[in-house]
Design a protein around this motif. Structure first.
Motif, PDB file in Angstrom:
ATOM      1  N   GLY A 104       0.826  -1.205   0.000  1.00 45.30           N
ATOM      2  CA  GLY A 104       0.000   0.000   0.000  1.00 45.30           C
ATOM      3  C   GLY A 104       0.855   1.248   0.000  1.00 45.30           C
ATOM      4  O   GLY A 104       2.089   1.178   0.061  1.00 45.30           O
ATOM      5  N   HIS A 105       0.195   2.399  -0.050  1.00 40.99           N
ATOM      6  CA  HIS A 105       0.941   3.660  -0.068  1.00 40.99           C
ATOM      7  C   HIS A 105       1.804   3.866   1.170  1.00 40.99           C
ATOM      8  O   HIS A 105       2.957   4.299   1.043  1.00 40.99           O
ATOM      9  CB  HIS A 105      -0.010   4.837  -0.281  1.00 40.99           C
ATOM     10  N   PRO A 106       1.312   3.571   2.385  1.00 44.49           N
ATOM     11  CA  PRO A 106       2.152   3.855   3.562  1.00 44.49           C
ATOM     12  C   PRO A 106       3.479   3.107   3.528  1.00 44.49           C
ATOM     13  O   PRO A 106       4.529   3.685   3.840  1.00 44.49           O
ATOM     14  CB  PRO A 106       1.300   3.368   4.742  1.00 44.49           C
ATOM     15  N   ALA A 164       5.679   4.588   0.727  1.00 44.38           N
ATOM     16  CA  ALA A 164       6.116   5.929   1.108  1.00 44.38           C
ATOM     17  C   ALA A 164       7.214   5.843   2.159  1.00 44.38           C
ATOM     18  O   ALA A 164       8.174   6.621   2.133  1.00 44.38           O
ATOM     19  CB  ALA A 164       4.935   6.738   1.629  1.00 44.38           C
ATOM     20  N   ALA A 165       7.087   4.884   3.089  1.00 40.37           N
ATOM     21  CA  ALA A 165       8.096   4.742   4.140  1.00 40.37           C
ATOM     22  C   ALA A 165       9.445   4.412   3.522  1.00 40.37           C
ATOM     23  O   ALA A 165      10.489   4.916   3.947  1.00 40.37           O
ATOM     24  CB  ALA A 165       7.673   3.653   5.120  1.00 40.37           C
ATOM     25  N   ARG A 166       9.431   3.585   2.494  1.00 37.83           N
ATOM     26  CA  ARG A 166      10.683   3.258   1.805  1.00 37.83           C
ATOM     27  C   ARG A 166      11.321   4.490   1.198  1.00 37.83           C
ATOM     28  O   ARG A 166      12.520   4.708   1.305  1.00 37.83           O
ATOM     29  CB  ARG A 166      10.393   2.281   0.659  1.00 37.83           C
ATOM     30  N   PHE A 167      10.489   5.286   0.521  1.00 36.62           N
ATOM     31  CA  PHE A 167      11.000   6.504  -0.121  1.00 36.62           C
ATOM     32  C   PHE A 167      11.542   7.461   0.929  1.00 36.62           C
ATOM     33  O   PHE A 167      12.629   8.018   0.792  1.00 36.62           O
ATOM     34  CB  PHE A 167       9.876   7.174  -0.912  1.00 36.62           C
ATOM     35  N   GLY A 214       6.188   9.983  -6.445  1.00 34.87           N
ATOM     36  CA  GLY A 214       5.102   9.491  -7.288  1.00 34.87           C
ATOM     37  C   GLY A 214       5.010   7.980  -7.343  1.00 34.87           C
ATOM     38  O   GLY A 214       3.921   7.422  -7.453  1.00 34.87           O
ATOM     39  N   HIS A 215       6.168   7.300  -7.243  1.00 39.83           N
ATOM     40  CA  HIS A 215       6.124   5.840  -7.359  1.00 39.83           C
ATOM     41  C   HIS A 215       5.404   5.182  -6.191  1.00 39.83           C
ATOM     42  O   HIS A 215       4.913   4.066  -6.312  1.00 39.83           O
ATOM     43  CB  HIS A 215       7.541   5.279  -7.467  1.00 39.83           C
ATOM     44  N   SER A 216       5.325   5.889  -5.048  1.00 39.34           N
ATOM     45  CA  SER A 216       4.703   5.267  -3.877  1.00 39.34           C
ATOM     46  C   SER A 216       3.208   5.019  -4.095  1.00 39.34           C
ATOM     47  O   SER A 216       2.600   4.242  -3.367  1.00 39.34           O
ATOM     48  CB  SER A 216       4.922   6.137  -2.642  1.00 39.34           C
ATOM     49  N   TYR A 217       2.624   5.677  -5.086  1.00 40.78           N
ATOM     50  CA  TYR A 217       1.196   5.477  -5.347  1.00 40.78           C
ATOM     51  C   TYR A 217       0.935   4.209  -6.155  1.00 40.78           C
ATOM     52  O   TYR A 217      -0.176   3.692  -6.155  1.00 40.78           O
ATOM     53  CB  TYR A 217       0.603   6.690  -6.065  1.00 40.78           C
ATOM     54  N   GLY A 218       1.944   3.763  -6.897  1.00 37.29           N
ATOM     55  CA  GLY A 218       1.812   2.510  -7.637  1.00 37.29           C
ATOM     56  C   GLY A 218       0.801   2.535  -8.773  1.00 37.29           C
ATOM     57  O   GLY A 218       0.286   1.498  -9.187  1.00 37.29           O
ATOM     58  N   VAL A 219       0.491   3.720  -9.285  1.00 37.27           N
ATOM     59  CA  VAL A 219      -0.475   3.845 -10.388  1.00 37.27           C
ATOM     60  C   VAL A 219       0.073   4.847 -11.400  1.00 37.27           C
ATOM     61  O   VAL A 219       0.915   5.672 -11.041  1.00 37.27           O
ATOM     62  CB  VAL A 219      -1.863   4.316  -9.875  1.00 37.27           C
ATOM     63  N   PRO A 220      -0.382   4.800 -12.667  1.00 38.79           N
ATOM     64  CA  PRO A 220       0.209   5.676 -13.686  1.00 38.79           C
ATOM     65  C   PRO A 220       0.015   7.161 -13.380  1.00 38.79           C
ATOM     66  O   PRO A 220       0.909   7.957 -13.612  1.00 38.79           O
ATOM     67  CB  PRO A 220      -0.533   5.309 -14.974  1.00 38.79           C
TER      68      PRO A 220
END
Ligand code: SF4
Lengths: 197, 455
Positions: B2-4, B7-10, B319-325
């Motif tokens: 998921g996003h959280p 995002a934590a990775r980023f 942007g990649h944390s959202y996982g959508v185009p």
């Protein structure tokens, strides 16, 4: 066809109520000195504007510029401006324009607010002429300056006479590497607007 | 993931997160400056909203009008119900002409449809020609932002990438030098291409034009040399009148990058002599979305990216944390409609501060939509047990003044008595990267009573 009918009927089924199409005649800006404002706008989009009295002066001004002096090949779509070395109308395949040094275009109108110039598709023997040359010069009549895009579209009357064309504002640019602005991405590395009259 | 989690990775790389945050905030500042120069900016936004709302009320009619006008000028219009059909149509056009070398300018729709992998699997070389897109294509990643595809990458990394792929000098990271190298590389691709694919910024019903905006000129390069131009567009890209472009072009570049207008805004009407123009109109879930109030307003989006640049969550999660185009606030509204289970975390990737709605040039009420999605996802059982429990507890506490008062009392007591580490642990994710506040000596309520008597 199946997809077309399916899409249209589901759009009709789902269509929400909406407001009427707004009238656009009360929006727009005005500038006390259109040519001066155009000059600022052209500079802001990375171009250069030179004011000249007539076409002969435009020709002289252009020939004095390094982009003309150093050009190995020149196409001019404005008779009398620039020393053409190539007749674009005689070129069959636009790939032959790959190494074109300079192209002189005719701008149908210029927009003071944003520095964009409308290039009529019909004025270009090849679409590539607007993007492939190393440098561009665009000749525009001072009488053809409009304050903003609303006035531009009103004057162009595209619905009355649908045709292709483009707004061109300054040289090609990119800021895709850490947002550093670099001029000359794929298209022209410089763009000179010659404002006549 | 998921996003959280993504995002934590980023955000684990703290200096990089700050750098990313600043880079996007810089765009927001430029947008503000550009907007402030237009006295009737707010009026333009209202007009844009009205034009879009009107268009959505008769999308079918305007699409038919567009089709009639475009066809009359020699373009061929195709209709695709979903991504698969779109890809099949595009591949069919290429295959019928034996085109295996294709250049493509930016198109979020083709990202959404997965066109590149589809064509590559069938032996077609697709070169993304926007510089940022070429960079992420070399890296084998999707764009992280719809306007600034490589915003997450540092110039030193691009230098190393170009050294490997394009033979630039080792260690070189000057943007002008690297851009020049890409120019040479992509020139060759343009000259060798057998077809050009572009996205569409606007399609005009009353002229049959498709309008494509770029700064680099890559859409014009890619369509003016090969004999085939395929323009792919979502059906929501239609505007009724050419005059409407006056409103949208004044808003688009200013909102996106703070420029007064993009360098090229090319109005394609029919094919150029000796070539073909095909326009593919793609639904892929849009007609469903049109039937869903309030989410249909998301169909007004002109993909300027302003909501991403301003979003405090996007800026710090990438942007990649959202996982959508299409990421960011607008992506978090669009994606759950497509796949609620997979994208259930996205509407929660927001503080609901409303900054996105404030900058949106077509005035989409993005934060209201994100809130509405939370309700829908909760009702649909798409929210995890922990979050559900937390929300239920919060609802219970907030339901009466007395419970709120008690909750305040307990937390002040907890902050005072518990060791800091334990208190932070009990505060859940909120305690993870923050120092918890010092407890106030008394609540506002108690203080008011003390100084003013009973309310
Ligand atoms: S939702 Fe609005 S701000 Fe965000 S990309 Fe779309 S038009 Fe721009």
């Amino acid at each position: 066809m199946a997809a077309r009918d399916r899409i249209l009927s589901s759009l009709r089924r789902a269509a929400p109520p909406g407001p009427p199409l707004p009238v656009l005649d009360r929006v727009g800006v005005s500038f006390p000195d259109l040519p001066a404002r155009l000059g600022e706008a052209v500079a802001a989009v990375g171009g250069v504007m030179i004011r000249v009295a007539d076409l002969a002066a435009a020709d002289a001004a252009l020939r004095a510029l390094p982009v003309h002096r150093d050009a190995r090949s020149v196409v001019s779509l404005v008779p009398g401006v620039g020393a053409a070395t190539l007749d674009a109308a005689a070129v069959r395949d636009p790939h032959e324009l790959a190494h074109l040094g300079l192209c002189v275009l005719r701008g149908a109108l210029a927009v003071a607010e944003n520095g964009a110039v409308w290039i009529e598709g019909a004025s270009l023997p090849h679409h590539a002429l607007a993007v492939i040359p190393e440098h561009l010069a665009v000749v525009v009549d001072a009488a053809a300056i409009v304050p903003d895009l609303h006035a531009a579209y009103a004057r162009l009357d595209l619905p009355g006479r649908p045709r292709w064309g483009l707004f061109l504002a300054g040289p090609s640019k990119t800021a895709d590497i850490e947002q550093s602005l670099v001029i000359g991405a794929h298209g022209a590395r410089s763009s000179t607007l010659l404002l006549v009259g | 993931m998921g996003h959280p989690e993504a995002a934590a990775r980023f955000a684990a790389d703290v200096p990089r997160t700050h750098w990313h945050d600043q880079a996007l905030w810089f765009m927001r500042v430029k947008r503000d400056r550009a907007a402030a120069q237009i006295p009737e900016w707010e009026r333009l936004r209202e007009l844009a909203q009205e034009i879009k709302a009107h268009t959505l009320s008769d999308l079918a009619g305007y699409l038919e009008q567009f089709e009639r006008n475009a066809t009359a000028r020699g373009a061929v219009v195709h209709w695709a119900a979903d991504a698969e059909e779109h890809n099949r149509i595009v591949h069919g056009l290429l295959a019928a002409r034996g085109a295996t070398r294709v250049v493509k300018s930016k198109s979020m729709l083709t990202e959404e449809c997965g066109l590149n992998p589809y064509l590559e699997a069938r032996g077609v070389e697709v070169v993304d020609t926007d510089l940022g897109e070429r960079i992420v294509q070399f890296r084998g990643e999707p764009p992280s932002h719809i306007v600034l595809p490589a915003i997450h990458i540092k110039k030193e990394e691009i230098g190393a990438l170009f050294h490997e792929r394009l033979g630039t000098a080792a260690g070189a990271s000057d943007p002008a030098y690297l851009t020049e190298a890409a120019r040479g590389h992509l020139r060759e691709k343009f000259l060798g291409a057998q077809a050009g694919i572009t996205g569409v910024n606007f399609a005009v019903a009353d002229t049959g034009a498709v309008v494509v905006c770029t700064n680099e000129g890559n859409a014009d390069m890619g369509t003016s040399l090969p004999p085939l131009h395929v323009a792919s567009m979502g059906i929501e890209k239609i505007v009724p009148r050419a005059a409407d472009l006056g409103v949208f072009l004044r808003l688009l570049a200013r909102s996106a990058t703070g420029q007064p207008v993009t360098t090229y805004a090319t109005h394609f009407v029919g094919p150029r002599p000796g070539s073909e123009l095909h326009v593919v109109l793609v639904d892929n879930g849009r007609s469903d979305l049109l039937g869903r109030d309030p989410f249909r307003r998301a169909l007004s989006c002109i993909r300027c990216g302003a909501c991403m640049n301003t979003c405090p969550v996007f800026r710090r999660s990438g942007g990649h944390s959202y996982g959508v185009p299409v990421p960011g606030p607008i992506g978090s509204v669009l994606s759950p409609a497509r796949d609620p289970a997979r994208n259930a975390s996205l509407p929660f990737a927001s503080t609901l501060c409303g900054s996105c709605a404030d900058v949106c040039p077509v005035r989409i009420d993005l934060h209201h939509q994100l809130l509405a999605w939370r309700g829908v996802l909760l009702a649909g059982g798409q929210v995890g047990a922990r979050k559900r429990l937390g929300l239920r507890l919060a609802a219970w506490i907030l339901a009466t003044p007395r419970r709120l008062e008690w909750a305040g009392r307990i937390s002040r007591l907890g902050l005072r008595l518990l060791p800091a580490g334990l208190a932070a642990r009990l505060a859940g994710p909120w305690g993870r990267q923050r120092a918890l506040p010092a407890p106030a000596a008394e609540s506002f309520r108690t203080r008011y009573r003390r100084t003013h008597g009973r309310p």
